[in-house]
Design an enzyme around this catalytic site. Structure first.
Site, PDB file in Angstrom:
ATOM      1  N   PRO A 226       5.558 -10.625  -9.332  1.00 58.08           N
ATOM      2  CA  PRO A 226       6.384 -10.655  -8.124  1.00 58.08           C
ATOM      3  C   PRO A 226       5.523 -10.818  -6.872  1.00 58.08           C
ATOM      4  CG  PRO A 226       6.735  -8.624  -9.377  1.00 58.08           C
ATOM      5  CD  PRO A 226       5.632  -9.348 -10.026  1.00 58.08           C
ATOM      6  N   GLU A 449      29.697   8.525   2.887  1.00 55.88           N
ATOM      7  CA  GLU A 449      28.343   8.859   2.439  1.00 55.88           C
ATOM      8  C   GLU A 449      28.312  10.205   1.728  1.00 55.88           C
ATOM      9  OE1 GLU A 449      26.065   6.717   2.362  1.00 55.88           O
ATOM     10  OE2 GLU A 449      27.069   5.262   3.642  1.00 55.88           O
ATOM     11  N   HIS A 452      29.149   9.710  -1.875  1.00 55.46           N
ATOM     12  CA  HIS A 452      27.993   9.309  -2.701  1.00 55.46           C
ATOM     13  C   HIS A 452      27.149  10.530  -3.049  1.00 55.46           C
ATOM     14  CE1 HIS A 452      28.559   5.069  -2.424  1.00 55.46           C
ATOM     15  NE2 HIS A 452      28.391   5.001  -1.115  1.00 55.46           N
TER      16      HIS A 452
HETATM   17  P1  ADP Z   1       0.612 -12.318  -3.765  1.00 55.55           P
HETATM   18  O1  ADP Z   1       0.726 -11.648  -5.094  1.00 55.55           O
HETATM   19  O2  ADP Z   1       1.952 -12.661  -3.225  1.00 55.55           O
HETATM   20  O3  ADP Z   1      -0.382 -13.416  -3.743  1.00 55.55           O
HETATM   21  P2  ADP Z   1      -1.269 -11.066  -2.036  1.00 55.55           P
HETATM   22  O4  ADP Z   1      -2.396 -11.046  -2.957  1.00 55.55           O
HETATM   23  O5  ADP Z   1      -1.303 -12.104  -0.980  1.00 55.55           O
HETATM   24  O6  ADP Z   1       0.104 -11.162  -2.801  1.00 55.55           O
HETATM   25  O7  ADP Z   1      -1.132  -9.637  -1.382  1.00 55.55           O
HETATM   26  C1  ADP Z   1      -0.735  -9.454  -0.070  1.00 55.55           C
HETATM   27  C2  ADP Z   1      -1.373  -8.224   0.531  1.00 55.55           C
HETATM   28  O8  ADP Z   1      -0.900  -7.039  -0.094  1.00 55.55           O
HETATM   29  C3  ADP Z   1      -2.864  -8.192   0.343  1.00 55.55           C
HETATM   30  O9  ADP Z   1      -3.510  -8.833   1.375  1.00 55.55           O
HETATM   31  C4  ADP Z   1      -3.173  -6.698   0.331  1.00 55.55           C
HETATM   32  O10 ADP Z   1      -3.337  -6.225   1.634  1.00 55.55           O
HETATM   33  C5  ADP Z   1      -1.916  -6.093  -0.238  1.00 55.55           C
HETATM   34  N1  ADP Z   1      -2.074  -5.773  -1.665  1.00 55.55           N
HETATM   35  C6  ADP Z   1      -1.337  -6.290  -2.679  1.00 55.55           C
HETATM   36  N2  ADP Z   1      -1.702  -5.773  -3.873  1.00 55.55           N
HETATM   37  C7  ADP Z   1      -2.710  -4.923  -3.622  1.00 55.55           C
HETATM   38  C8  ADP Z   1      -3.530  -4.095  -4.459  1.00 55.55           C
HETATM   39  N3  ADP Z   1      -3.367  -4.031  -5.786  1.00 55.55           N
HETATM   40  N4  ADP Z   1      -4.477  -3.358  -3.865  1.00 55.55           N
HETATM   41  C9  ADP Z   1      -4.659  -3.415  -2.527  1.00 55.55           C
HETATM   42  N5  ADP Z   1      -3.939  -4.167  -1.704  1.00 55.55           N
HETATM   43  C10 ADP Z   1      -2.957  -4.920  -2.214  1.00 55.55           C
END
Ligand code: ADP
Length: 678
Positions: A226, A449, A452
């Site tokens: 995702p 609410e 719920h």
């Molecule tokens: P995608 O899977 O859509 O390519 P990205 O790699 O661009 O996502 O992730 C977007 C941002 O979310 C990263 O720049 C980081 O800051 C944060 N992020 C996502 N997953 C992690 C993770 N496992 N650890 C640390 N930061 C994360």
């Protein structure tokens, strides 16, 4: 002061300005006054001693008489400022000889002492203006080329740009993966994916180790998961760890309005990569080009995209396995990709990058909390538990948002409440305290609410309640917040309970207000979807048990069941929803007083928490069990982790001492390496 930096644009600018100035100054000299006059007037003027210089042009039978400075006013009736320094009079003549005779006569009479010349050029002005025009248009062309270059956009180094370069790939290149400054340390959680990526780093670092045994280095890996789970981050980390060049490109970069560009960009990308091997090519959102090729051309398949995909397929197969280019690609729609792309030999590996679980979320919080100034004793475990279903990107966003909220309130450090507000904001949107509502509307939202909340309190498998609010947020008028347990499997009972508590809002409206409203639309939509899912996909109804009509192919127009079955499905769904609605009403009747109190409290306070609900209804009969389960699970995990750590430590110590002994024995100077995955 910051001096603006020098660049090529300046030179272009200067050249253009110079050209324009030249054009105008030249022009103004030419435009210094000339008049025409008859031959006899000319003779009178010479005899009066006005002439400074006389130039005869034999080709067009004219002469120019330049006028002495002191007589300019006599001839032109204007000052030097208006006429220019050397104004002249043009005179049509009969023949040059006649003029020469006259000039000689004037010389003898001392009326003329200046120069007498013949101009042999055919038309000097014509050539002058020709050169000027060439220069001028040259300037315009320069400007045009400059603009085209800008439009083409910067590519790799200075190579990109210009209309002739559309076929060049627009990949961004990082000469050293380390320039990005991202390593596996920056990727929290995702242990499985990291391990697979570690292998790829290994392949890049010492390929011989694998090829010596006859193995082939994989050509590519597909990161599936995702959005926001860290796929791009992982790819960057691989480049950072391996220290190899890294080409990054998005699938949509291949597409342009020109036909055939995509394919040529693919070829160009691989061409460039080959010169830099070993290296990594990273294609983000590969589904933009890699979507399954349509089987039916009449349906309007996208030829251009297919050509691009074909080029990609051939390129990935086209180079030798050991040439050291590893293609990484990311997508969140692996099901849509062409099967040819996924076969072994291209993207031989699929690495799943899933949404983080509780522990992984904690680790991600640690990464993103580092730059923040935090309140003392902030419970990170609590934060991780408040964010089920959040991706890494969401968590990064929460941290940032919390810091912004804290700053808005002029706080010294970011605290727990800021984080909770940030989570609420990201889930529900900004609070709209200014939305105009009548007292009565507010009251009915509170009743809804509270409905719920009541049902979720008294159904065994409903998610534990966190808080209820009637502050409008985004498009919702009120909301109840739950803390879903992270279950991999959903039981039928849990789904029915959830349905029941979703219907609780509408049921409360009917029971306690007497008329129903549109406020329940979102609840009803979710209930209906869930019921259809249960009946058609999960085989959970009485009349259609154990049948799943899930259809993998997205664009099929036929339902895989008959009309009769469709009718049965509809009936089953209706029955299921009605049953749960009746059940909700029944529960509400039983706890009528409690519900009324809850609604009243909501009207007064707008936001109430699980504690308040507990004060009214008493302890939830089942919470303890769910929590116990969660706690037990966490305890077991912690113990297992500790045990594993202890074992690894032991093993490491044993190995260290062994290494020491052996190096002492042999007098070997080789340093003992720490095991990689410690
Ligand atoms: P995608 O899977 O859509 O390519 P990205 O790699 O661009 O996502 O992730 C977007 C941002 O979310 C990263 O720049 C980081 O800051 C944060 N992020 C996502 N997953 C992690 C993770 N496992 N650890 C640390 N930061 C994360």
């Amino acid at each position: 002061m910051n001096m603006p930096r020098f660049n090529m644009n300046w030179i272009y600018g200067l050249v253009i300005i110079a050209l324009i100035m030249l054009y105008f100054t030249q022009g103004s000299e030419k435009s210094s006054v000339k008049t025409e006059t008859g031959y006899s007037d000319f003779k009178t003027m010479v005899m009066k001693g006005y002439a400074e210089k006389i130039v005869v042009n034999k080709y067009d039978n004219t002469l120019q008489m330049y006028v002495k400075a002191e007589h300019i006013r006599d001839v032109f009736h204007q000052g030097v400022q208006q006429t220019g320094k050397s104004p002249s009079v043009t005179v049509a003549i009969g023949s040059a000889d006649q003029v020469e005779q006259f000039v000689n006569k004037a010389r003898e009479e001392k009326k003329f002492t200046g120069k007498f010349l013949y101009d042999n050029s055919k038309d000097g002005e014509f050539f002058n203006s020709l050169i000027m025009n060439i220069l001028f248009f040259g300037g315009i062309i320069l400007v045009w080329m400059f603009i085209m270059r800008r439009m083409g956009g910067g590519g790799v180094g200075m190579g990109g740009g210009g209309i002739f370069n559309v076929g060049k790939s627009k990949a961004q290149m990082y000469e050293k993966g380390g320039d990005l400054g991202i390593t596996f340390k920056d990727v929290a959680g995702q242990a499985g994916a990291k391990q697979e990526m570690q292998e790829i780093v290994d392949f890049l670092k010492n390929p011989q180790k694998y090829t010596e045994l006859g193995g082939k280095i994989p050509k590519g890996a597909l990161l599936v998961g995702p959005p926001g789970t860290g796929k791009t981050l992982l790819a960057k980390a691989v480049a950072g760890e391996a220290g190899v060049p890294f080409f990054s490109m998005s699938g949509s970069d291949f597409v342009e309005m020109f036909v055939g560009v995509g394919a040529s960009r693919v070829r160009d990308l691989f061409e460039k990569a080959k010169t830099k091997a070993p290296c990594i090519i990273f294609i983000d959102e590969i589904d933009a080009v890699g979507r399954a090729r349509s089987k039916n051309p009449a349906m309007g398949g996208n030829d251009e995209r297919e050509n691009t995909l074909n080029a990609l397929l051939t390129e990935m197969d086209g180079f030798g396995t050991n040439s050291g280019i590893i293609t990484l690609a990311a997508t969140n729609r692996a099901d849509m990709l062409d099967s040819a792309l996924m076969r072994a030999g291209r993207f031989d590996r699929q690495i799943h990058v899933d949404l983080p679980d509780l522990n992984e979320r904690k680790e991600i919080f640690y990464v993103h909390l580092k730059p923040l100034k935090l309140e003392q004793g902030l419970d990170i475990d609590f934060l991780a538990r408040q964010t089920p279903g959040f991706s890494g990107a969401d968590i990064a966003n929460v941290c940032n948002e919390a810091a912004l909220i804290a700053a808005r309130h002029n706080r010294e450090a970011v605290g727990k409440q800021d984080f909770l507000d940030a989570v609420d904001r990201i889930i529900g949107g900004l609070e709209k305290k200014t939305k105009v509502m009548t007292e009565q509307e507010k009251r009915s939202i509170a009743i809804h609410e509270a409905g719920h909340a009541t049902i979720s309190w008294f159904t065994e498998f409903a998610n534990p309640l966190v808080k209820v609010s009637i502050v409008p947020r985004g498009r919702a008028l009120g909301a109840a917040w739950y803390l879903p347990e992270e279950r991999v499997l959903q039981t039928k009972e849990a789904m029915l309970d959830e349905m029941c508590s979703l219907l609780g809002g509408r049921a409360a409206e009917e029971l306690f207000i007497g008329h129903i409203s549109t406020g329940a639309m979102n609840d009803l939509e979710r209930t209906t979807k869930q019921a259809y899912g249960m009946v058609a996909y999960a085989g959970m109804s009485d009349k259609l048990p154990n049948l799943c009509y899930y259809n993998q192919q997205e664009y099929s127009f036929q339902k895989p069941y008959s009309e009769t079955t469709a009718k049965i499905m509809d009936d089953e769904v209706l029955k299921m929803v009605n049953e749960q609605y009746e059940r909700a009403k029944q529960i509400l009747q039983e706890h009528k007083e409690g519900h009324a109190q809850l609604a009243q409290l909501l009207v007064e306070r707008e936001v109430i928490f699980a504690d308040d609900v507990e004060k009214i209804f008493g302890k939830r009969p089942w919470t303890s069990r769910a929590e116990e389960l969660l706690e037990a699970q966490q305890r077991a995990e912690a113990e297992a982790m500790a045990e594993r750590r202890a074992k690894e430590l032991e093993a490491k110590q044993a190995e260290d001492s062994e290494n020491k002994e052996s190096s002492e024995d042999k007098g070997d100077s080789k340093e003992s390496e720490a095991p990689e995955n410690a």
